[in-house]
Scaffold this motif. Structure first.
Motif, PDB file in Angstrom:
ATOM      1  N   THR A  79     -20.462  10.438 -11.834  1.00  0.00           N
ATOM      2  CA  THR A  79     -19.412  10.567 -12.925  1.00  0.00           C
ATOM      3  C   THR A  79     -20.222  10.837 -14.239  1.00  0.00           C
ATOM      4  N   PRO A 109     -14.285  15.331 -13.640  1.00  0.00           N
ATOM      5  CA  PRO A 109     -14.138  14.182 -12.952  1.00  0.00           C
ATOM      6  C   PRO A 109     -12.788  13.741 -13.047  1.00  0.00           C
ATOM      7  N   VAL A 136     -14.547   6.677 -12.739  1.00  0.00           N
ATOM      8  CA  VAL A 136     -14.258   7.689 -13.717  1.00  0.00           C
ATOM      9  C   VAL A 136     -14.190   7.063 -15.056  1.00  0.00           C
TER      10      VAL A 136
END
Length: 154
Positions: A79, A109, A136
């Motif tokens: 991420t 993401p 995330v």
């Protein structure tokens, strides 16, 4: 009707407002470019992480520490790389608008997270769902902070 001579009038402005002559917003293509770069980075790194995790035995994944080390940390790094790649492509003057810059960098993401949560809703437990959200959040925050540092050095 409208010739090439300089003494002839140009076409009226209402003729230029058809489909082919509408001016697109200046922020549209940089936004799409950031999404494309983020998508490519996320896809390629996810493939690499998936192939790297195939050799891991299921017995190791029963322990939380191994799951963090072998699954969740690579998710954070993936991420981070995705958001950082999208942020570095999203250049001035478009990055001056915070909502546009966050949309350009975090959309891929977050979209991947939502798709993963929706598709795996029945099979996910609280740990998996919360660690996906944490990956995330942590990866995005880390990448945006790193992007600020890199931008301040320019």
């Amino acid at each position: 009707m409208y010739g090439t001579r300089s003494n002839q009038a140009s076409p009226p402005a209402h003729h230029m407002q058809g489909w082919g002559f509408q001016e697109r917003p200046k922020w549209f293509f940089p936004l799409i470019r950031s999404w494309a770069v983020g998508f490519v980075a996320l896809t390629l790194l996810s493939i690499v992480v998936t192939y790297a995790e195939q050799g891991v035995f299921d017995s190791r994944l029963h322990a939380f520490g191994w799951r963090v080390a072998l699954v969740y940390v690579p998710n954070v790094l993936t991420t981070t790389a995705c958001v950082l790649a999208a942020a570095r492509v999203h250049r001035d003057p478009h990055r001056d608008s915070l909502p546009r810059h966050l949309t350009a960098t975090l959309a891929v993401p977050v979209f991947a997270l939502v798709i993963s949560l929706v598709n795996g809703w029945g099979a996910l437990d609280a740990e998996v769902g919360s660690m996906m959200v944490a990956a995330v959040l942590l990866g995005g925050t880390l990448a945006l902070t790193l992007d600020r540092v890199l931008e301040s050095r320019r």
